[in-house]
Design a protein around this motif. Structure first.
Motif, short mmCIF file in Angstrom:
data_model
loop_
_atom_site.label_atom_id
_atom_site.label_comp_id
_atom_site.label_asym_id
_atom_site.label_seq_id
_atom_site.Cartn_x
_atom_site.Cartn_y
_atom_site.Cartn_z
N GLU A 29 0.84 -1.20 0.00
CA GLU A 29 0.00 0.00 0.00
C GLU A 29 0.87 1.25 0.00
OE1 GLU A 29 -3.77 1.65 2.53
OE2 GLU A 29 -2.14 0.71 3.64
N GLN A 35 -5.61 9.12 -1.42
CA GLN A 35 -5.70 7.87 -2.17
C GLN A 35 -4.82 6.79 -1.53
OE1 GLN A 35 -4.78 8.56 -6.26
NE2 GLN A 35 -6.38 10.09 -6.50
N ILE A 37 -3.28 3.42 -2.64
CA ILE A 37 -3.00 2.68 -3.86
C ILE A 37 -2.34 1.36 -3.48
CG2 ILE A 37 -1.77 2.72 -6.07
CD1 ILE A 37 -1.89 5.88 -5.72
N LYS A 46 -4.29 -2.27 -10.54
CA LYS A 46 -3.87 -1.42 -9.43
C LYS A 46 -5.16 -1.01 -8.72
CE LYS A 46 -2.78 2.76 -10.50
NZ LYS A 46 -2.09 3.96 -10.97
N ASN A 48 -7.09 1.46 -6.40
CA ASN A 48 -7.02 2.82 -5.90
C ASN A 48 -8.26 3.08 -5.06
OD1 ASN A 48 -6.76 5.54 -5.49
ND2 ASN A 48 -6.56 6.08 -7.63
N GLN A 50 -10.40 5.36 -2.12
CA GLN A 50 -10.57 6.67 -1.51
C GLN A 50 -11.67 6.60 -0.47
OE1 GLN A 50 -11.06 8.80 -5.33
NE2 GLN A 50 -9.53 10.18 -4.49
N GLN A 60 -15.51 0.87 -5.53
CA GLN A 60 -14.17 0.36 -5.27
C GLN A 60 -14.20 -0.98 -4.55
OE1 GLN A 60 -12.62 3.81 -3.28
NE2 GLN A 60 -12.10 4.82 -5.20
#
Length: 77
Positions: A29, A35, A37, A46, A48, A50, A60
């Motif tokens: 991480e 963010q 990631i 990847k 990402n 939030q 997400q």
């Protein structure tokens, strides 16, 4: 893990819990501003993430679910 794979309560998953799960599954991480990631060797995508208040965003969580199932992470799949 089970809660994410079931997909019944995506609006109630905390971002911190989702990030912890990804770290447990071997993701690295990196935090850049707001963010989070996450990347893992052998996984193309990847992730990402939030924050939406203290929860993870529903779209997400779906992305994380698809990656877990696609790569059969955590013995699930």
């Amino acid at each position: 893990m089970e809660q994410i794979l079931q997909g019944r309560s995506d609006t109630n998953i905390r971002l911190d819990d989702l990030c912890q799960l990804l770290r447990h599954l071997g993701f690295d991480e990196r935090i850049r501003g707001s963010q989070h990631i996450s990347r893992k060797q052998g996984v193309e995508e990847k992730i990402n993430l939030q924050r939406d208040d203290n929860k993870a965003k529903v779209c997400q969580i779906g992305q994380v679910r698809r990656v877990i199932l696609k790569y059969q992470l955590g013995g699930k799949g």
